[in-house]
Structures are given as structure tokens and as C-alpha cells.
Design a protein around this motif. Sequence first.
Motif, PDB file in Angstrom:
ATOM      1  N   VAL A   9      68.450  54.500  73.572  1.00 44.47           N
ATOM      2  CA  VAL A   9      68.471  53.929  74.923  1.00 44.47           C
ATOM      3  C   VAL A   9      69.836  53.323  75.223  1.00 44.47           C
ATOM      4  O   VAL A   9      70.419  53.549  76.293  1.00 44.47           O
ATOM      5  N   PHE A  10      70.364  52.568  74.281  1.00 45.06           N
ATOM      6  CA  PHE A  10      71.653  51.898  74.479  1.00 45.06           C
ATOM      7  C   PHE A  10      72.789  52.915  74.616  1.00 45.06           C
ATOM      8  O   PHE A  10      73.671  52.769  75.464  1.00 45.06           O
ATOM      9  N   GLU A  11      72.766  53.940  73.770  1.00 48.81           N
ATOM     10  CA  GLU A  11      73.833  54.945  73.819  1.00 48.81           C
ATOM     11  C   GLU A  11      73.774  55.745  75.118  1.00 48.81           C
ATOM     12  O   GLU A  11      74.816  56.095  75.689  1.00 48.81           O
ATOM     13  N   ALA A  12      72.565  56.006  75.618  1.00 50.23           N
ATOM     14  CA  ALA A  12      72.435  56.706  76.895  1.00 50.23           C
ATOM     15  C   ALA A  12      72.918  55.817  78.046  1.00 50.23           C
ATOM     16  O   ALA A  12      73.513  56.305  79.015  1.00 50.23           O
ATOM     17  N   ALA A  13      72.690  54.512  77.938  1.00 50.03           N
ATOM     18  CA  ALA A  13      73.064  53.582  79.006  1.00 50.03           C
ATOM     19  C   ALA A  13      74.573  53.558  79.228  1.00 50.03           C
ATOM     20  O   ALA A  13      75.033  53.475  80.368  1.00 50.03           O
ATOM     21  N   VAL A  14      75.357  53.637  78.156  1.00 52.14           N
ATOM     22  CA  VAL A  14      76.819  53.570  78.318  1.00 52.14           C
ATOM     23  C   VAL A  14      77.413  54.912  78.740  1.00 52.14           C
ATOM     24  O   VAL A  14      78.577  54.976  79.139  1.00 52.14           O
ATOM     25  N   GLU A  15      76.614  55.970  78.654  1.00 48.35           N
ATOM     26  CA  GLU A  15      77.074  57.280  79.117  1.00 48.35           C
ATOM     27  C   GLU A  15      76.754  57.505  80.588  1.00 48.35           C
ATOM     28  O   GLU A  15      77.237  58.467  81.197  1.00 48.35           O
ATOM     29  N   ALA A  16      75.931  56.639  81.163  1.00 45.99           N
ATOM     30  CA  ALA A  16      75.580  56.769  82.579  1.00 45.99           C
ATOM     31  C   ALA A  16      76.802  56.519  83.454  1.00 45.99           C
ATOM     32  O   ALA A  16      77.767  55.859  83.040  1.00 45.99           O
ATOM     33  N   THR A  17      76.773  57.031  84.673  1.00 45.14           N
ATOM     34  CA  THR A  17      77.883  56.844  85.600  1.00 45.14           C
ATOM     35  C   THR A  17      78.143  55.369  85.844  1.00 45.14           C
ATOM     36  O   THR A  17      79.290  54.922  85.925  1.00 45.14           O
ATOM     37  N   ARG A  18      77.072  54.603  85.943  1.00 41.20           N
ATOM     38  CA  ARG A  18      77.191  53.156  86.149  1.00 41.20           C
ATOM     39  C   ARG A  18      76.245  52.443  85.194  1.00 41.20           C
ATOM     40  O   ARG A  18      75.040  52.681  85.220  1.00 41.20           O
ATOM     41  N   PHE A  19      76.804  51.570  84.359  1.00 40.41           N
ATOM     42  CA  PHE A  19      75.981  50.828  83.396  1.00 40.41           C
ATOM     43  C   PHE A  19      75.070  49.858  84.130  1.00 40.41           C
ATOM     44  O   PHE A  19      75.494  49.157  85.058  1.00 40.41           O
ATOM     45  N   SER A  20      73.816  49.794  83.718  1.00 38.81           N
ATOM     46  CA  SER A  20      72.849  48.885  84.339  1.00 38.81           C
ATOM     47  C   SER A  20      72.057  48.172  83.256  1.00 38.81           C
ATOM     48  O   SER A  20      71.257  48.796  82.556  1.00 38.81           O
ATOM     49  N   ASP A  21      72.284  46.856  83.137  1.00 35.76           N
ATOM     50  CA  ASP A  21      71.513  46.124  82.130  1.00 35.76           C
ATOM     51  C   ASP A  21      70.049  46.001  82.556  1.00 35.76           C
ATOM     52  O   ASP A  21      69.170  45.809  81.728  1.00 35.76           O
ATOM     53  N   ARG A  22      69.771  46.156  83.841  1.00 32.14           N
ATOM     54  CA  ARG A  22      68.375  46.149  84.300  1.00 32.14           C
ATOM     55  C   ARG A  22      67.645  47.390  83.782  1.00 32.14           C
ATOM     56  O   ARG A  22      66.499  47.306  83.325  1.00 32.14           O
ATOM     57  N   ASN A  23      68.325  48.544  83.862  1.00 29.64           N
ATOM     58  CA  ASN A  23      67.714  49.763  83.317  1.00 29.64           C
ATOM     59  C   ASN A  23      67.531  49.656  81.811  1.00 29.64           C
ATOM     60  O   ASN A  23      66.525  50.114  81.259  1.00 29.64           O
ATOM     61  N   VAL A  24      68.511  49.057  81.143  1.00 31.49           N
ATOM     62  CA  VAL A  24      68.392  48.846  79.694  1.00 31.49           C
ATOM     63  C   VAL A  24      67.164  47.996  79.394  1.00 31.49           C
ATOM     64  O   VAL A  24      66.389  48.299  78.471  1.00 31.49           O
ATOM     65  N   TYR A  25      66.969  46.952  80.185  1.00 33.79           N
ATOM     66  CA  TYR A  25      65.796  46.083  79.986  1.00 33.79           C
ATOM     67  C   TYR A  25      64.503  46.880  80.161  1.00 33.79           C
ATOM     68  O   TYR A  25      63.579  46.785  79.340  1.00 33.79           O
ATOM     69  N   ASP A  26      64.436  47.659  81.226  1.00 36.44           N
ATOM     70  CA  ASP A  26      63.211  48.413  81.520  1.00 36.44           C
ATOM     71  C   ASP A  26      62.865  49.397  80.413  1.00 36.44           C
ATOM     72  O   ASP A  26      61.685  49.716  80.210  1.00 36.44           O
ATOM     73  N   GLN A  27      63.875  49.874  79.701  1.00 39.92           N
ATOM     74  CA  GLN A  27      63.653  50.904  78.686  1.00 39.92           C
ATOM     75  C   GLN A  27      63.655  50.356  77.250  1.00 39.92           C
ATOM     76  O   GLN A  27      63.622  51.136  76.305  1.00 39.92           O
ATOM     77  N   SER A  28      63.714  49.042  77.113  1.00 41.66           N
ATOM     78  CA  SER A  28      63.806  48.480  75.754  1.00 41.66           C
ATOM     79  C   SER A  28      62.631  47.562  75.423  1.00 41.66           C
ATOM     80  O   SER A  28      62.791  46.551  74.749  1.00 41.66           O
ATOM     81  N   GLU A  29      61.454  47.951  75.877  1.00 39.13           N
ATOM     82  CA  GLU A  29      60.263  47.144  75.593  1.00 39.13           C
ATOM     83  C   GLU A  29      60.009  47.045  74.088  1.00 39.13           C
ATOM     84  O   GLU A  29      59.546  46.006  73.592  1.00 39.13           O
ATOM     85  N   LEU A  30      60.337  48.105  73.372  1.00 34.98           N
ATOM     86  CA  LEU A  30      60.134  48.093  71.919  1.00 34.98           C
ATOM     87  C   LEU A  30      60.897  46.945  71.282  1.00 34.98           C
ATOM     88  O   LEU A  30      60.384  46.278  70.363  1.00 34.98           O
ATOM     89  N   LEU A  31      62.125  46.675  71.757  1.00 32.65           N
ATOM     90  CA  LEU A  31      62.917  45.569  71.208  1.00 32.65           C
ATOM     91  C   LEU A  31      62.270  44.228  71.537  1.00 32.65           C
ATOM     92  O   LEU A  31      62.241  43.329  70.702  1.00 32.65           O
ATOM     93  N   ARG A  32      61.724  44.100  72.730  1.00 30.70           N
ATOM     94  CA  ARG A  32      61.087  42.833  73.134  1.00 30.70           C
ATOM     95  C   ARG A  32      59.787  42.588  72.378  1.00 30.70           C
ATOM     96  O   ARG A  32      59.322  41.450  72.303  1.00 30.70           O
ATOM     97  N   GLU A  33      59.214  43.646  71.833  1.00 24.85           N
ATOM     98  CA  GLU A  33      57.984  43.494  71.047  1.00 24.85           C
ATOM     99  C   GLU A  33      58.272  43.126  69.596  1.00 24.85           C
ATOM    100  O   GLU A  33      57.352  42.788  68.846  1.00 24.85           O
ATOM    101  N   TRP A  34      59.530  43.193  69.190  1.00 20.62           N
ATOM    102  CA  TRP A  34      59.935  42.798  67.840  1.00 20.62           C
ATOM    103  C   TRP A  34      59.670  41.307  67.700  1.00 20.62           C
ATOM    104  O   TRP A  34      59.969  40.508  68.596  1.00 20.62           O
ATOM    105  N   ALA A  35      59.128  40.893  66.564  1.00 25.54           N
ATOM    106  CA  ALA A  35      58.647  39.515  66.390  1.00 25.54           C
ATOM    107  C   ALA A  35      59.660  38.446  66.795  1.00 25.54           C
ATOM    108  O   ALA A  35      59.299  37.499  67.526  1.00 25.54           O
TER     109      ALA A  35
END
Length: 361
Positions: A9-35
Motif C-alpha cells: 500500500v505504501f509503495e503504491a501510494a508514492v507512485e501515485a500522481t499525487r500522494f494522499s495520506d488520506r488514501n493511505v489511511y483508508d487502505q491501511s486498516e491492517l496496520l491500525r488493527e495491530w495491537a
Amino acid sequence: MPLTPIRQVFEAAVEATRFSDRNVYDQSELLREWAPAKDLQVTLGSFISAAECQVIHRRLVRAVFFIELVKADVTSTKYDVRWAERFPEGDPRIATFDQCCEIYEKICRQIHELLNDEVFRTEFALVVRWGLSPHEIPLDYETKNARPIHSTANLSVLRDPNYSRLLRIRRSLLDPTLNPDFQLFVGIFDKIRVKSYLTDRALTGGYKTNREKRWEAHPASPQFAYRRDCLAIELCLIEQLIHFESFPPGTIRYLEAEGLINPERKVARCPVTLDPLDFELLAQEVADPTFGRSAYQVGHLNPLKAGEGEEFRHAPANISWITEDGNRIQGHLTLKETRELLLRISRNYEALIASGEISPP
């Protein structure tokens, strides 16, 4: 917990035309579920809103896993991951994905523990509500000499009473319920933010820069500064601003009553011309700017490339509001060299006027 999908997810985010930390948040639920992250989110949710919890997570992920590097042509910056291939070999800013995960776990647990302190909880809420940029979070390096610089041993939560005072001053000046002139200060703070936190444009030398976050510049670059130094510079510039002539007296009284500034009444002056600085003039410029012109600027008293000592760092003792005339006169000189030049010019004028060779101005 396997976090490989998050890396993708992170590597795809920096390859996008415009970096969006909001999109990163939306796609990183797995990280937020980490204890470590989940425990932190639960505690944060007990005293700030869900939207503010999201802000904290986005800023924390941005600070740990990403970096904003200057492009090769030095025209702008581009987001990348800390393990990017475009880092030069041996660059101390590199960290593997697994190392970033270790940093993330450490910081989550450190913040979670600090939230047991009511004072820290109050300060942390202010960071969300009165941060000047979407990247502001109290993390800082212990030393720029660490190799690597981005590591669990070298990155920690920043605790600084002056940062707490800075956040409360921001609230006092920018909250429309407290300050009817808040819109004016929004423009002034934007000017302060750029000079406090972003690198200058340096097109030559070993370390080229162009508006990166100073703590993300190469640590050997003269443009590098710790986050704590940048925050201290912002506070310094605000305190100078409050001592401009014509600064709103009601605002001064409020800040004094809240214990945020001392009652000193010394007028702020340009360090070169020694002319007093006028808040009304600055306010007029902010309200109606003229492209390419600015009566008041912010500059280093000693240029960062002019030497190696402490006096040449990006630090509060080396920065000031300066008039357009003062900035033009100083050029690339240090403040000492500039004042010596002005004294020499003054002595020459006095001698030639006394001899009758020239007329008084």
C-alpha cells in the motif's frame, strides 16, 4: 502480525500522481488493527474525536514510514518510502520496512504510556487542533549523528514545555472565538511556517534542497534542523512579532494574562538597519500582497553556508524578522560583517563631509 500488504500500500501510494495520506489511511486498516496501534487508538478515543484519532494515525504513519525528498532537478519534492531505491548508497536516512514497523510500534507504545499523564493528554489534543501543517506531530531525533538517523534508538516523542506554550499561543491568535483578527494571523503564520520548517532552495553544493521538511534533509546538510529547533524558531518569530510597534494591545494583554508571554516592552527592530518593525505595515502586506515585494522578511543573521559553528545553524539565535532594505544590504554576509560594512561606510561619509569633498545627504 504479517504486515506485507501494508508495505505494498505504501509503495503504491508514492507512485501515485499525487500522494494522499488520506488514501493511505483508508487502505491501511491492517496496520491500525495491530495491537500497539489499536491500543493507542482506544485510549485516544477516550478524550478526542474519531476524526482527530484519524489525524493522529495519519501523521504518525507519515512521520515513520515516509519521507519527502527533493527531486533530482531540485524543482520540487516528492514523497517516497524510507526504503526507496533512489536513496544514495549509505544515506543515513534509509530504513527498511521492518525497521519502520519497529519504530512505529515503539512510538505507539511510548505515546500510549505518556497519555497516562493528564498534562500530556491536553498537549496532544492541542497538536491536532492547532498544528500548522498536516505533518505536525511531536517526534524528533535525539542526534543527527546517528547512523542510521531513522531508528528506534534515535526517534522518540518530543516533550518540551515551550512547545506546549507555542500551541497555546497559536490557539490564542488563530481561534476565532478568542481573536477577532484571526484571519490576519492565518496569513502571518503561513509566512512563519515556511521559514521555520522548510529548507531554503539550494541548487549547488553537496546537498541540494528545495522546501523539504528540515528534519528530513540529509543530516550533513547545512539546511538540516531538528524538529525541536524548528518549533523553537516559530516561537521566537512570534515573540518578536508581538514586540512589533502597533501590535494589538488587547492581544498582548490577553497573552500576558494567560502567562504565555512576559511583559517586556522592548520594540522589535531590524537587525541590520535597526529600524523599528511595524505590525500595521506587515498586516497591510498580508491583506494585500504584492508579488515579489515584501517590506518584512525572515532571514538568518548568519547564512547557513557561511560557517560550521553553532552560530550558523537554523536555530532561534540565528533568525529574525528583517526589513527589505536590511535583507538587500546584508546579502550573503554575516550580521557581523554587515555591521562592520555599515560602520565603514558611515565613517567614510563623515570624513568626506567634514573635508568638504561631498555634501551632506
